[in-house]
Design a protein around this motif. Sequence first.
Motif, PDB file in Angstrom:
ATOM      1  N   GLU A   8      27.338  19.286  51.346  1.00  0.00           N
ATOM      2  CA  GLU A   8      28.271  19.610  50.262  1.00  0.00           C
ATOM      3  C   GLU A   8      27.618  19.487  48.887  1.00  0.00           C
ATOM      4  N   LYS A   9      26.979  18.353  48.636  1.00  0.00           N
ATOM      5  CA  LYS A   9      26.341  18.145  47.336  1.00  0.00           C
ATOM      6  C   LYS A   9      25.065  18.981  47.229  1.00  0.00           C
TER       7      LYS A   9
ATOM      8  N   LYS B 176      22.297  20.080  50.208  1.00  0.00           N
ATOM      9  CA  LYS B 176      21.916  21.461  50.532  1.00  0.00           C
ATOM     10  C   LYS B 176      20.411  21.659  50.363  1.00  0.00           C
TER      11      LYS B 176
END
Length: 383
Positions: A316-317, A321
């Motif tokens: 998500e952050k 990624k």
Amino acid sequence: MGYNSENLRELPDIQNPLLLFKNLKTDLDKLKSQIGNLKNIKLSSKLLHGISLKKGDLPDVRSLEYTGSRLSHNLKNTRATELSERLHKYPEDSKSRLKLVEMFLQEAESCSLPISRDAFLLAMQEVASPMISTQKINMALAAQTIYLEKLQKVLKDDLTETESKIKGDGNVDTILEKQLKRMQGTEDFIRKCIELLKTEPIPTDYELNLKKSKAGKSIPFGNLKSGFDPMLRRLVFLPLAGDNLKYIFEILHRLEGKNPLVGYHEAKMFDVLAQIQLIIASAGNEPEPKKNGFELFSKALKAICDAVKLVGNIPEKAIEKAAVYRYGHLCYTIHRTYKSNNIPVPKEHLKRVEKAVSLLEPIAEDPKNRKMQAKLAYVLDEN
């Protein structure tokens, strides 16, 4: 003070370019030990306020030393020698040393190879300090590129001269041909190192006190965001920064062990070092650098695997990624390395590739991630 071709031939980096970083590290350690030895000298209260320059007590302009004397005497800027003299009085005066390197960067085009080497090592001496800054890193990166490019030019000129001799003689000279092959390999090594290590400067100004960070119980978010993260993104492209990188990662593993940022950067450091070893192996056709390269790739994999474990199934952050992408990229790089060295790809590595394809799926809407996923899928198809 000029340098003729005979002087250049005495440079260890010319005599054996494949030992470039080893020789540079040896000389960097000498610079650091000079400062260390000075610290151990018991100075009188008068000397603590500055060492008076007396006749016979002047910096040596013939060799590399912490004062940058040889560098200063080869710069056109009239203030250069003043800075060198100040460094003789105050060896830990970072501002003067950085100013000297800055003067070099302004005059770099007209500076010789040995003088460029001095400037690079003086810049790296500052990067090796516990007080590290984006300014120091940027200067070291710039000086590194300049030195490597000048070194490549000298090697290229030698290569061209040897090629001309072979063509001019018309006869097959086995010794010259062997020499030519070796020279082609070493020039190619430097060229590839330039490509590998060239990066953009850090756009922001920031300074970190690593000793303070090591003694702390936590890392302020500002230090992490504006200091450690951007600095590490560039430090990994300075092979001589290994000691401080090790110091930094010790701090981060202790205080930010649950942050994938740590493994993300550590993996890149090992990745760069691995590629240098494999370039050496390719140029010199020797087994030891190849072995070292694969060992470093293993360390890179472990670091990024540890980071990916902290991510979970759906990144998500931004750093999550980025860690997944680096995992995929490293898997692909190692696969290509196996192939280029005619080494059968281990089944264990193919499992890692499968995992990378799976991890990239939730973030495949990003074109970069989708492209990497496609490359990895192709790897699986051909195996």
